[in-house]
Design a protein around this motif. Structure first.
Motif, PDB file in Angstrom:
ATOM      1  N   LEU A 127       0.814  -1.209   0.000  1.00 40.27           N
ATOM      2  CA  LEU A 127       0.000   0.000   0.000  1.00 40.27           C
ATOM      3  C   LEU A 127       0.851   1.264   0.000  1.00 40.27           C
ATOM      4  O   LEU A 127       0.379   2.330   0.370  1.00 40.27           O
ATOM      5  CB  LEU A 127      -0.910   0.028   1.234  1.00 40.27           C
ATOM      6  N   ALA A 128       2.104   1.174  -0.416  1.00 43.85           N
ATOM      7  CA  ALA A 128       3.013   2.320  -0.321  1.00 43.85           C
ATOM      8  C   ALA A 128       2.513   3.521  -1.104  1.00 43.85           C
ATOM      9  O   ALA A 128       2.701   4.646  -0.679  1.00 43.85           O
ATOM     10  CB  ALA A 128       4.404   1.934  -0.805  1.00 43.85           C
ATOM     11  N   ASP A 129       1.875   3.306  -2.240  1.00 45.18           N
ATOM     12  CA  ASP A 129       1.393   4.435  -3.035  1.00 45.18           C
ATOM     13  C   ASP A 129       0.336   5.235  -2.300  1.00 45.18           C
ATOM     14  O   ASP A 129       0.257   6.446  -2.429  1.00 45.18           O
ATOM     15  CB  ASP A 129       0.829   3.951  -4.370  1.00 45.18           C
ATOM     16  N   SER A 130      -0.498   4.560  -1.522  1.00 40.45           N
ATOM     17  CA  SER A 130      -1.561   5.263  -0.804  1.00 40.45           C
ATOM     18  C   SER A 130      -1.201   5.534   0.649  1.00 40.45           C
ATOM     19  O   SER A 130      -2.047   5.981   1.413  1.00 40.45           O
ATOM     20  CB  SER A 130      -2.851   4.441  -0.885  1.00 40.45           C
ATOM     21  N   MET A 131       0.044   5.289   1.039  1.00 38.85           N
ATOM     22  CA  MET A 131       0.429   5.437   2.440  1.00 38.85           C
ATOM     23  C   MET A 131       0.346   6.879   2.904  1.00 38.85           C
ATOM     24  O   MET A 131       0.011   7.141   4.052  1.00 38.85           O
ATOM     25  CB  MET A 131       1.843   4.886   2.660  1.00 38.85           C
ATOM     26  N   ALA A 132       0.628   7.836   2.021  1.00 35.88           N
ATOM     27  CA  ALA A 132       0.521   9.244   2.428  1.00 35.88           C
ATOM     28  C   ALA A 132      -0.917   9.569   2.789  1.00 35.88           C
ATOM     29  O   ALA A 132      -1.171  10.239   3.792  1.00 35.88           O
ATOM     30  CB  ALA A 132       1.013  10.153   1.309  1.00 35.88           C
ATOM     31  N   THR A 133      -1.851   9.078   2.014  1.00 33.41           N
ATOM     32  CA  THR A 133      -3.264   9.307   2.311  1.00 33.41           C
ATOM     33  C   THR A 133      -3.661   8.615   3.607  1.00 33.41           C
ATOM     34  O   THR A 133      -4.336   9.210   4.455  1.00 33.41           O
ATOM     35  CB  THR A 133      -4.142   8.788   1.157  1.00 33.41           C
ATOM     36  N   ILE A 134      -3.227   7.385   3.792  1.00 29.47           N
ATOM     37  CA  ILE A 134      -3.539   6.647   5.015  1.00 29.47           C
ATOM     38  C   ILE A 134      -2.956   7.372   6.225  1.00 29.47           C
ATOM     39  O   ILE A 134      -3.609   7.505   7.262  1.00 29.47           O
ATOM     40  CB  ILE A 134      -3.012   5.201   4.929  1.00 29.47           C
ATOM     41  N   GLY A 135      -1.731   7.862   6.085  1.00 25.93           N
ATOM     42  CA  GLY A 135      -1.095   8.590   7.183  1.00 25.93           C
ATOM     43  C   GLY A 135      -1.865   9.834   7.565  1.00 25.93           C
ATOM     44  O   GLY A 135      -2.095  10.093   8.742  1.00 25.93           O
ATOM     45  N   TRP A 136      -2.293  10.610   6.578  1.00 29.88           N
ATOM     46  CA  TRP A 136      -3.047  11.829   6.877  1.00 29.88           C
ATOM     47  C   TRP A 136      -4.410  11.501   7.480  1.00 29.88           C
ATOM     48  O   TRP A 136      -4.875  12.211   8.371  1.00 29.88           O
ATOM     49  CB  TRP A 136      -3.201  12.703   5.630  1.00 29.88           C
ATOM     50  N   VAL A 137      -5.047  10.451   7.026  1.00 28.89           N
ATOM     51  CA  VAL A 137      -6.331  10.054   7.617  1.00 28.89           C
ATOM     52  C   VAL A 137      -6.134   9.691   9.091  1.00 28.89           C
ATOM     53  O   VAL A 137      -6.925  10.086   9.947  1.00 28.89           O
ATOM     54  CB  VAL A 137      -6.955   8.886   6.825  1.00 28.89           C
ATOM     55  N   LEU A 138      -5.072   8.941   9.407  1.00 28.72           N
ATOM     56  CA  LEU A 138      -4.789   8.582  10.803  1.00 28.72           C
ATOM     57  C   LEU A 138      -4.495   9.812  11.653  1.00 28.72           C
ATOM     58  O   LEU A 138      -4.970   9.927  12.786  1.00 28.72           O
ATOM     59  CB  LEU A 138      -3.606   7.611  10.870  1.00 28.72           C
ATOM     60  N   ILE A 139      -3.719  10.746  11.115  1.00 27.91           N
ATOM     61  CA  ILE A 139      -3.381  11.957  11.861  1.00 27.91           C
ATOM     62  C   ILE A 139      -4.623  12.788  12.145  1.00 27.91           C
ATOM     63  O   ILE A 139      -4.846  13.250  13.269  1.00 27.91           O
ATOM     64  CB  ILE A 139      -2.325  12.779  11.090  1.00 27.91           C
ATOM     65  N   ILE A 140      -5.471  12.969  11.145  1.00 29.10           N
ATOM     66  CA  ILE A 140      -6.697  13.761  11.327  1.00 29.10           C
ATOM     67  C   ILE A 140      -7.652  13.065  12.295  1.00 29.10           C
ATOM     68  O   ILE A 140      -8.226  13.705  13.177  1.00 29.10           O
ATOM     69  CB  ILE A 140      -7.360  14.042   9.968  1.00 29.10           C
ATOM     70  N   ALA A 141      -7.803  11.752  12.152  1.00 28.18           N
ATOM     71  CA  ALA A 141      -8.696  11.023  13.056  1.00 28.18           C
ATOM     72  C   ALA A 141      -8.193  11.099  14.495  1.00 28.18           C
ATOM     73  O   ALA A 141      -8.981  11.248  15.437  1.00 28.18           O
ATOM     74  CB  ALA A 141      -8.817   9.570  12.600  1.00 28.18           C
ATOM     75  N   ALA A 142      -6.873  11.004  14.701  1.00 22.04           N
ATOM     76  CA  ALA A 142      -6.317  11.107  16.051  1.00 22.04           C
ATOM     77  C   ALA A 142      -6.519  12.510  16.609  1.00 22.04           C
ATOM     78  O   ALA A 142      -6.832  12.677  17.797  1.00 22.04           O
ATOM     79  CB  ALA A 142      -4.830  10.748  16.046  1.00 22.04           C
ATOM     80  N   ALA A 143      -6.352  13.517  15.772  1.00 18.31           N
ATOM     81  CA  ALA A 143      -6.576  14.894  16.224  1.00 18.31           C
ATOM     82  C   ALA A 143      -8.035  15.111  16.653  1.00 18.31           C
ATOM     83  O   ALA A 143      -8.304  15.758  17.666  1.00 18.31           O
ATOM     84  CB  ALA A 143      -6.197  15.881  15.122  1.00 18.31           C
ATOM     85  N   VAL A 144      -8.954  14.534  15.906  1.00 21.51           N
ATOM     86  CA  VAL A 144     -10.375  14.646  16.260  1.00 21.51           C
ATOM     87  C   VAL A 144     -10.645  13.917  17.575  1.00 21.51           C
ATOM     88  O   VAL A 144     -11.369  14.417  18.448  1.00 21.51           O
ATOM     89  CB  VAL A 144     -11.262  14.099  15.131  1.00 21.51           C
ATOM     90  N   ALA A 145     -10.043  12.731  17.749  1.00 22.88           N
ATOM     91  CA  ALA A 145     -10.241  11.979  18.982  1.00 22.88           C
ATOM     92  C   ALA A 145      -9.697  12.725  20.193  1.00 22.88           C
ATOM     93  O   ALA A 145     -10.341  12.779  21.241  1.00 22.88           O
ATOM     94  CB  ALA A 145      -9.568  10.609  18.871  1.00 22.88           C
ATOM     95  N   VAL A 146      -8.538  13.351  20.052  1.00 24.51           N
ATOM     96  CA  VAL A 146      -7.960  14.118  21.151  1.00 24.51           C
ATOM     97  C   VAL A 146      -8.821  15.347  21.437  1.00 24.51           C
ATOM     98  O   VAL A 146      -9.072  15.688  22.596  1.00 24.51           O
ATOM     99  CB  VAL A 146      -6.497  14.505  20.840  1.00 24.51           C
ATOM    100  N   ALA A 147      -9.281  16.007  20.391  1.00 27.99           N
ATOM    101  CA  ALA A 147     -10.130  17.186  20.569  1.00 27.99           C
ATOM    102  C   ALA A 147     -11.446  16.830  21.276  1.00 27.99           C
ATOM    103  O   ALA A 147     -11.929  17.589  22.111  1.00 27.99           O
ATOM    104  CB  ALA A 147     -10.415  17.847  19.224  1.00 27.99           C
ATOM    105  N   ARG A 148     -11.991  15.682  20.953  1.00 23.61           N
ATOM    106  CA  ARG A 148     -13.229  15.246  21.618  1.00 23.61           C
ATOM    107  C   ARG A 148     -12.987  14.954  23.082  1.00 23.61           C
ATOM    108  O   ARG A 148     -13.868  15.161  23.917  1.00 23.61           O
ATOM    109  CB  ARG A 148     -13.800  14.024  20.919  1.00 23.61           C
ATOM    110  N   ASP A 149     -11.792  14.467  23.431  1.00 26.58           N
ATOM    111  CA  ASP A 149     -11.448  14.254  24.848  1.00 26.58           C
ATOM    112  C   ASP A 149     -11.357  15.566  25.598  1.00 26.58           C
ATOM    113  O   ASP A 149     -11.688  15.633  26.772  1.00 26.58           O
ATOM    114  CB  ASP A 149     -10.116  13.529  24.969  1.00 26.58           C
ATOM    115  N   ARG A 150     -10.875  16.584  24.944  1.00 27.10           N
ATOM    116  CA  ARG A 150     -10.670  17.881  25.573  1.00 27.10           C
ATOM    117  C   ARG A 150     -11.911  18.740  25.621  1.00 27.10           C
ATOM    118  O   ARG A 150     -11.963  19.700  26.372  1.00 27.10           O
ATOM    119  CB  ARG A 150      -9.574  18.657  24.822  1.00 27.10           C
ATOM    120  N   ALA A 151     -12.915  18.412  24.800  1.00 23.05           N
ATOM    121  CA  ALA A 151     -14.147  19.221  24.758  1.00 23.05           C
ATOM    122  C   ALA A 151     -14.912  19.087  26.081  1.00 23.05           C
ATOM    123  O   ALA A 151     -14.947  18.015  26.692  1.00 23.05           O
ATOM    124  CB  ALA A 151     -15.019  18.782  23.587  1.00 23.05           C
ATOM    125  N   PRO A 152     -15.558  20.178  26.511  1.00 25.63           N
ATOM    126  CA  PRO A 152     -16.292  20.134  27.787  1.00 25.63           C
ATOM    127  C   PRO A 152     -17.548  19.285  27.705  1.00 25.63           C
ATOM    128  O   PRO A 152     -18.117  18.988  26.762  1.00 25.63           O
ATOM    129  CB  PRO A 152     -16.642  21.580  28.060  1.00 25.63           C
TER     130      PRO A 152
END
Length: 152
Positions: A127-152
């Motif tokens: 999957l090396a050709d699509s790894m950049a896309t997979i990486g960005w999806v993981l980064i964005i999903a993790a950022a959303v998960a962390v933001a949801r933890d921090r939300a009141p």
């Protein structure tokens, strides 16, 4: 090979999916970095013993069996139950090894000896050709998960 940010993002998502307590999440994230420490250990082995030993160390520590030993050593330094710390570290380390195997066959071959010592056959998913896309999806999903933890 996925960068450290992608490895950490996958670890963050795994802690959420597996319901790991907030105080133990850093252990999984540290475990996701452990297999990549093999580079520093290999450099030390190169200086001390030579290229052959450095390659053997580098090869061994980036396999599931090598990560097992690395996680056992690291767990002994964590101020929690040894086996719980080991399990959390190993979850992170396996996530690192498995996401690296998505780069088959375009990176170093020792990343794909997932069945070692039972088999020398390389295992990976190309999957090396699509790894950049997979990486960005993981980064964005993790950022959303962390933001949801921090939300009141």
């Amino acid at each position: 090979m996925p960068d450290l940010l992608v490895h950490m993002s996958l670890a963050i998502l795994l802690t959420r999916l597996l319901g790991i307590e907030r105080r133990d999440r850093w252990v999984v994230m540290f475990g996701a970095l452990l297999p990549d420490l093999q580079l520093f250990i290999a450099i030390a082995a190169l200086a001390a013993r030579g290229a052959e030993v450095a390659m053997a160390v580098s090869f061994f520590l980036h396999t599931p069996v090598g990560a097992l030993f690395l996680c056992l050593v690291a767990a002994s330094f964590i101020d929690r139950d040894l086996w719980r710390a080991f399990g959390l570290l190993y979850i992170g380390a396996l996530s690192n090894i498995l996401i690296d195997s998505l780069q088959y066959p375009w990176v170093r071959p020792h990343h794909f000896f997932l069945l070692w010592p039972f088999s020398w056959r390389t295992v990976g998913i190309p999957l090396a050709d699509s790894m950049a896309t997979i990486g960005w999806v993981l980064i964005i999903a993790a950022a959303v998960a962390v933001a949801r933890d921090r939300a009141p």
